[in-house]
Design a protein around this motif. Structure first.
Motif, PDB file in Angstrom:
ATOM      1  N   LYS A   1     -11.258  -4.253   8.877  1.00 34.52           N
ATOM      2  CA  LYS A   1     -11.655  -4.703   7.551  1.00 34.52           C
ATOM      3  C   LYS A   1     -10.396  -4.948   6.723  1.00 34.52           C
ATOM      4  CE  LYS A   1     -13.927  -2.279   4.284  1.00 34.52           C
ATOM      5  NZ  LYS A   1     -15.030  -1.494   3.703  1.00 34.52           N
ATOM      6  N   VAL A   2     -10.336  -6.118   6.111  1.00 34.83           N
ATOM      7  CA  VAL A   2      -9.203  -6.517   5.278  1.00 34.83           C
ATOM      8  C   VAL A   2      -9.642  -6.461   3.822  1.00 34.83           C
ATOM      9  CG1 VAL A   2      -7.491  -8.306   4.816  1.00 34.83           C
ATOM     10  CG2 VAL A   2      -8.412  -8.030   7.138  1.00 34.83           C
ATOM     11  N   ILE A   3      -8.842  -5.812   2.982  1.00 35.34           N
ATOM     12  CA  ILE A   3      -9.235  -5.522   1.598  1.00 35.34           C
ATOM     13  C   ILE A   3      -8.095  -5.863   0.643  1.00 35.34           C
ATOM     14  CG2 ILE A   3      -9.741  -3.621  -0.019  1.00 35.34           C
ATOM     15  CD1 ILE A   3     -11.152  -2.178   2.243  1.00 35.34           C
ATOM     16  N   ARG A   4      -8.470  -6.305  -0.545  1.00 40.49           N
ATOM     17  CA  ARG A   4      -7.503  -6.382  -1.635  1.00 40.49           C
ATOM     18  C   ARG A   4      -8.215  -6.067  -2.943  1.00 40.49           C
ATOM     19  NH1 ARG A   4      -2.589 -10.736  -2.511  1.00 40.49           N
ATOM     20  NH2 ARG A   4      -1.353  -9.336  -3.818  1.00 40.49           N
ATOM     21  N   THR A   5      -7.584  -5.258  -3.784  1.00 41.88           N
ATOM     22  CA  THR A   5      -8.192  -4.793  -5.033  1.00 41.88           C
ATOM     23  C   THR A   5      -7.342  -5.199  -6.238  1.00 41.88           C
ATOM     24  OG1 THR A   5      -7.072  -2.655  -4.914  1.00 41.88           O
ATOM     25  CG2 THR A   5      -9.218  -2.812  -3.849  1.00 41.88           C
TER      26      THR A   5
ATOM     27  N   ASN B   1      -8.119  -9.066 -10.615  1.00 45.26           N
ATOM     28  CA  ASN B   1      -8.281  -9.581 -11.972  1.00 45.26           C
ATOM     29  C   ASN B   1      -7.444  -8.813 -12.981  1.00 45.26           C
ATOM     30  OD1 ASN B   1     -10.029 -11.539 -11.051  1.00 45.26           O
ATOM     31  ND2 ASN B   1     -11.894 -10.447 -11.624  1.00 45.26           N
ATOM     32  N   ARG B   2      -6.507  -8.028 -12.477  1.00 44.63           N
ATOM     33  CA  ARG B   2      -5.598  -7.292 -13.348  1.00 44.63           C
ATOM     34  C   ARG B   2      -4.181  -7.848 -13.233  1.00 44.63           C
ATOM     35  NH1 ARG B   2      -8.429  -1.491 -11.945  1.00 44.63           N
ATOM     36  NH2 ARG B   2     -10.110  -1.694 -13.477  1.00 44.63           N
ATOM     37  N   LYS B   3      -3.306  -7.412 -14.136  1.00 46.95           N
ATOM     38  CA  LYS B   3      -1.958  -7.967 -14.186  1.00 46.95           C
ATOM     39  C   LYS B   3      -1.191  -7.726 -12.898  1.00 46.95           C
ATOM     40  CE  LYS B   3      -1.297  -7.788 -19.207  1.00 46.95           C
ATOM     41  NZ  LYS B   3      -0.482  -7.230 -20.306  1.00 46.95           N
ATOM     42  N   LYS B   4      -1.415  -6.594 -12.280  1.00 51.14           N
ATOM     43  CA  LYS B   4      -0.689  -6.260 -11.057  1.00 51.14           C
ATOM     44  C   LYS B   4      -1.681  -6.018  -9.923  1.00 51.14           C
ATOM     45  CE  LYS B   4       3.009  -3.307  -9.254  1.00 51.14           C
ATOM     46  NZ  LYS B   4       3.902  -2.145  -9.535  1.00 51.14           N
ATOM     47  N   PRO B   5      -2.027  -7.064  -9.169  1.00 48.41           N
ATOM     48  CA  PRO B   5      -2.961  -6.882  -8.053  1.00 48.41           C
ATOM     49  C   PRO B   5      -2.411  -5.925  -7.005  1.00 48.41           C
ATOM     50  CG  PRO B   5      -2.700  -9.203  -8.599  1.00 48.41           C
ATOM     51  CD  PRO B   5      -1.630  -8.461  -9.347  1.00 48.41           C
ATOM     52  N   GLY B   6      -3.322  -5.253  -6.328  1.00 44.64           N
ATOM     53  CA  GLY B   6      -2.919  -4.372  -5.245  1.00 44.64           C
ATOM     54  C   GLY B   6      -2.492  -5.170  -4.021  1.00 44.64           C
ATOM     55  N   PRO B   7      -1.895  -4.516  -3.044  1.00 44.11           N
ATOM     56  CA  PRO B   7      -1.467  -5.203  -1.825  1.00 44.11           C
ATOM     57  C   PRO B   7      -2.644  -5.442  -0.884  1.00 44.11           C
ATOM     58  CG  PRO B   7      -1.016  -2.869  -1.631  1.00 44.11           C
ATOM     59  CD  PRO B   7      -1.548  -3.078  -3.024  1.00 44.11           C
ATOM     60  N   TRP B   8      -2.455  -6.340   0.081  1.00 45.95           N
ATOM     61  CA  TRP B   8      -3.414  -6.466   1.170  1.00 45.95           C
ATOM     62  C   TRP B   8      -3.434  -5.168   1.972  1.00 45.95           C
ATOM     63  CZ3 TRP B   8      -6.881 -10.217   1.554  1.00 45.95           C
ATOM     64  CH2 TRP B   8      -6.618 -11.469   1.009  1.00 45.95           C
ATOM     65  N   GLN B   9      -4.621  -4.740   2.380  1.00 44.59           N
ATOM     66  CA  GLN B   9      -4.775  -3.567   3.240  1.00 44.59           C
ATOM     67  C   GLN B   9      -5.636  -3.940   4.438  1.00 44.59           C
ATOM     68  OE1 GLN B   9      -6.424  -1.048  -0.042  1.00 44.59           O
ATOM     69  NE2 GLN B   9      -4.893   0.427   0.632  1.00 44.59           N
ATOM     70  N   VAL B  10      -5.323  -3.347   5.560  1.00 49.06           N
ATOM     71  CA  VAL B  10      -6.101  -3.562   6.781  1.00 49.06           C
ATOM     72  C   VAL B  10      -6.430  -2.204   7.381  1.00 49.06           C
ATOM     73  CG1 VAL B  10      -6.159  -4.588   9.082  1.00 49.06           C
ATOM     74  CG2 VAL B  10      -4.948  -5.766   7.225  1.00 49.06           C
ATOM     75  N   PHE B  11      -7.713  -2.009   7.729  1.00 46.94           N
ATOM     76  CA  PHE B  11      -8.153  -0.747   8.319  1.00 46.94           C
ATOM     77  C   PHE B  11      -8.903  -1.017   9.612  1.00 46.94           C
ATOM     78  CE2 PHE B  11      -7.921  -0.041   3.732  1.00 46.94           C
ATOM     79  CZ  PHE B  11      -7.092   1.078   3.686  1.00 46.94           C
TER      80      PHE B  11
ATOM     81  N   ASP C   1      -3.543   2.499   6.541  1.00 40.45           N
ATOM     82  CA  ASP C   1      -3.400   1.055   6.366  1.00 40.45           C
ATOM     83  C   ASP C   1      -2.522   0.506   7.489  1.00 40.45           C
ATOM     84  OD1 ASP C   1      -2.963  -1.531   5.527  1.00 40.45           O
ATOM     85  OD2 ASP C   1      -1.804  -0.982   3.739  1.00 40.45           O
ATOM     86  N   VAL C   2      -3.071  -0.405   8.293  1.00 39.07           N
ATOM     87  CA  VAL C   2      -2.334  -0.962   9.439  1.00 39.07           C
ATOM     88  C   VAL C   2      -1.973  -2.427   9.191  1.00 39.07           C
ATOM     89  CG1 VAL C   2      -3.346   0.656  11.087  1.00 39.07           C
ATOM     90  CG2 VAL C   2      -4.496  -1.520  10.646  1.00 39.07           C
ATOM     91  N   SER C   3      -1.841  -2.806   7.916  1.00 35.03           N
ATOM     92  CA  SER C   3      -1.564  -4.205   7.586  1.00 35.03           C
ATOM     93  C   SER C   3      -0.234  -4.674   8.152  1.00 35.03           C
ATOM     94  CB  SER C   3      -1.586  -4.407   6.073  1.00 35.03           C
ATOM     95  OG  SER C   3      -0.668  -3.541   5.427  1.00 35.03           O
ATOM     96  N   ALA C   4       0.773  -3.795   8.209  1.00 33.62           N
ATOM     97  CA  ALA C   4       2.087  -4.201   8.729  1.00 33.62           C
ATOM     98  C   ALA C   4       2.005  -4.632  10.183  1.00 33.62           C
ATOM     99  CB  ALA C   4       3.083  -3.054   8.563  1.00 33.62           C
ATOM    100  N   ALA C   5       1.092  -4.043  10.922  1.00 32.56           N
ATOM    101  CA  ALA C   5       0.950  -4.372  12.345  1.00 32.56           C
ATOM    102  C   ALA C   5       0.022  -5.559  12.576  1.00 32.56           C
ATOM    103  CB  ALA C   5       0.432  -3.158  13.109  1.00 32.56           C
TER     104      ALA C   5
ATOM    105  N   GLU D   1      -1.617 -11.201  11.066  1.00 29.06           N
ATOM    106  CA  GLU D   1      -2.509 -12.301  11.421  1.00 29.06           C
ATOM    107  C   GLU D   1      -3.911 -12.107  10.860  1.00 29.06           C
ATOM    108  OE1 GLU D   1      -3.462  -9.158  14.405  1.00 29.06           O
ATOM    109  OE2 GLU D   1      -1.663  -9.858  13.358  1.00 29.06           O
ATOM    110  N   LEU D   2      -4.339 -10.831  10.699  1.00 30.47           N
ATOM    111  CA  LEU D   2      -5.656 -10.563  10.131  1.00 30.47           C
ATOM    112  C   LEU D   2      -5.679 -10.889   8.642  1.00 30.47           C
ATOM    113  CD1 LEU D   2      -6.680  -7.234  11.912  1.00 30.47           C
ATOM    114  CD2 LEU D   2      -7.368  -9.575  12.476  1.00 30.47           C
ATOM    115  N   ILE D   3      -4.576 -10.638   7.959  1.00 33.16           N
ATOM    116  CA  ILE D   3      -4.488 -10.991   6.544  1.00 33.16           C
ATOM    117  C   ILE D   3      -4.565 -12.505   6.386  1.00 33.16           C
ATOM    118  CG2 ILE D   3      -2.996 -10.962   4.510  1.00 33.16           C
ATOM    119  CD1 ILE D   3      -1.944  -8.250   5.481  1.00 33.16           C
ATOM    120  N   GLU D   4      -3.846 -13.222   7.217  1.00 35.13           N
ATOM    121  CA  GLU D   4      -3.892 -14.683   7.157  1.00 35.13           C
ATOM    122  C   GLU D   4      -5.304 -15.201   7.436  1.00 35.13           C
ATOM    123  OE1 GLU D   4      -0.974 -16.299   9.754  1.00 35.13           O
ATOM    124  OE2 GLU D   4       0.729 -15.374   8.707  1.00 35.13           O
TER     125      GLU D   4
END
Length: 483
Positions: A420-424, A427-437, A448-452, A455-458
């Motif tokens: 599951k790919v998430i971003r929170t 709608n705020r000034k500083k959006p959170g990073p992409w996360q992958v679980f 969070d395994v987004s660094a690995a 391609e899932l974020i893309e």
């Protein structure tokens, strides 16, 4: 077996000889871990647990949204949040000041699940909470396939279990000349449960209405949507249901400091509300059995979103309300979206089974059409889960499950296989990073395994760009993979 009656002059299309009834039961803010069959150890839910023994438990089923109105929109229309008209809990009066209650309405010409059943000749009823448009608006439930609507039109009114009135179709029916508010505070003094009890408990009337609908329509197929309001706070159970739970649970009264109304025994009262929901399910089952149609009725039980936050006297840690999942209502993490779900139909859906097929609310439109032999309209985002529910068949999802949620800071999520790919905070000034679980290995979303998995974020970003149509009323800033 009860006969199915055919009236060629009134049916838009012929029903199959084995036409099933459908009862779809929707709880309100019931957490993934708040039923015995899903691991709850403190709250008694024998009737719902019986559904699990007689049917199949869906262990990876998700709401279409993490709050009330958009979840109901995805359920009724078979559209995910990237296409849904309603994507948040906006009040109707913001855009339509002529309405004093109710949520932003769905449009008049949108295709809905109950309309498909009504067109096929089913008797249809919605009993409970609507939340998709005031009476008289384009979102009026009677304009979207329901012969009968009885209950709360407006989610805000449903914060009280003792309101002044409920709606029967387009008319208000007074039930409490002196209503009890859904919000109040008592900073000092002796908090008494009886202070917040009115003359008529609305859920009892809704259960009575459901039983009468079943009895009146037992000779022909029916679709009954039961959107009960438990256990959404305020904590308002009848006094005679409190002593089912230990007095020792509560040493400090709740005084309304986190919204809703005070209660002297908040733990016992919250548990009593879920047990009351369980009694409603038992009463509906009994009505189906008495009518002789229990085993000819497909029963689905689920919740509109994950467990509430710790407001109104609720204590999700005390009850382990979402199991070990991360997040609560309003969140696209598992605890806000994954909901306890049960399906019962003897001879078709296996008894005592668990099914880990991932699914979400938009799937119910095509699934229920397939189960009853109706033709689903084109353009739905949901997947027909019926083959997976009735056999070992694996179903391939043409469109991924996704969520585009403008509230609670703005959030998006995409389920890609086991990930599951998430971003929170979009709608705020500083959006959170992409996360992958990796949900299969890490259902609690702790690592969070987004660094690995760049391609899932893309992939998720491309899907969101393609699937999330603009919605000026419910905007979310959809980011690119590198943004």
């Amino acid at each position: 077996m009860r006969p199915v009656l055919f009236f060629a002059a009134t049916l838009a299309c012929a029903l199959p000889a084995s036409a099933l009834n459908v009862v779809f039961i929707l709880a309100d803010d019931l957490g993934y871990g708040e039923l015995g069959c899903f691991g709850q150890e403190k709250i008694h839910t024998p009737n719902i647990d019986r559904l699990a023994k007689e049917g199949t438990k869906l262990t990876h089923h998700y709401s279409g949204a993490p709050v009330c109105a958009p979840a109901r929109c995805t359920l009724m229309t078979g559209k995910h949040l990237g296409h849904a008209e309603i994507r948040g809990n906006r009040q109707a009066k913001v855009s339509f000041p002529q309405f004093k209650e109710g949520q932003h309405p769905i449009s008049a010409d949108i295709a809905t699940l109950p309309a498909a059943f009504q067109k096929a000749g089913y008797a249809t009823a919605a009993i409970g909470k609507w939340g998709l448009g005031p009476a008289g608006s384009t979102g009026d439930p009677n304009k979207h396939g329901f012969d009968l609507f009885f209950g709360y039109n407006c989610q805000a009114v449903a914060h009280s279990y003792y309101p002044r009135f409920l709606w029967r179709n387009g008319e208000q029916v007074e039930i409490n000349p002196t209503p009890i508010p859904g919000n109040a505070k008592q900073p000092e003094g002796d908090v008494k449960a009886e202070t917040w009890i009115g003359k008529t408990y609305a859920p009892d009337l809704m259960v009575k209405e459901a039983r009468e609908f079943i009895s009146s329509n037992k000779a022909k197929p029916f679709f009954l949507y039961l959107a009960f309001i438990e256990p959404h706070v305020a904590i308002h159970p009848p006094l005679d249901r409190l002593d089912e739970y230990p007095k020792e649970w509560d040493t400090t009264p709740y005084r309304g400091e986190k919204g809703y109304v005070p209660h002297p025994r908040p733990h016992a009262a919250y548990a009593a509300m879920i047990s009351d929901l369980d009694r409603h399910v038992g009463a509906v089952r009994e009505a189906l059995e008495k009518a002789g149609v229990l085993d000819e009725t497909l029963i689905v039980f689920t919740s509109d979103n994950g467990a509430t936050h710790d407001v109104g006297g609720a204590d999700t840690k005390f009850f382990n309300s979402v199991g070990e999942l991360n997040g609560r209502k309003g969140s696209v993490y598992e605890g806000g979206l994954r909901v306890p779900t049960l399906v019962r139909l003897p001879g078709k859906v296996r008894a005592g089974a668990e099914n880990a097929t991932p699914g979400f609310f938009p799937d119910w439109f095509p699934t229920l059409c397939a189960a009853t032999g109706l033709k689903a309209p084109d353009g739905l985002d949901g997947l027909n889960l019926w083959p997976a529910l009735t056999s070992d068949a694996k179903v391939e999802r043409a469109k991924p499950m996704l969520w585009v949620f403008p509230e609670y800071g703005g959030q998006v999520a995409v389920r890609l296989g086991d990930f599951k790919v998430i971003r929170t905070n979009l709608n705020r000034k500083k959006p959170g990073p992409w996360q992958v679980f990796d949900i299969a290995k890490d259902p609690n979303e702790t690592t969070d395994v987004s660094a690995a998995h760049p391609e899932l974020i893309e992939q998720a970003a491309e899907i969101l760009k393609r699937e999330a149509t603009p919605n000026e009323i419910f905007p979310v800033k959809i980011p690119g993979a590198g943004a």
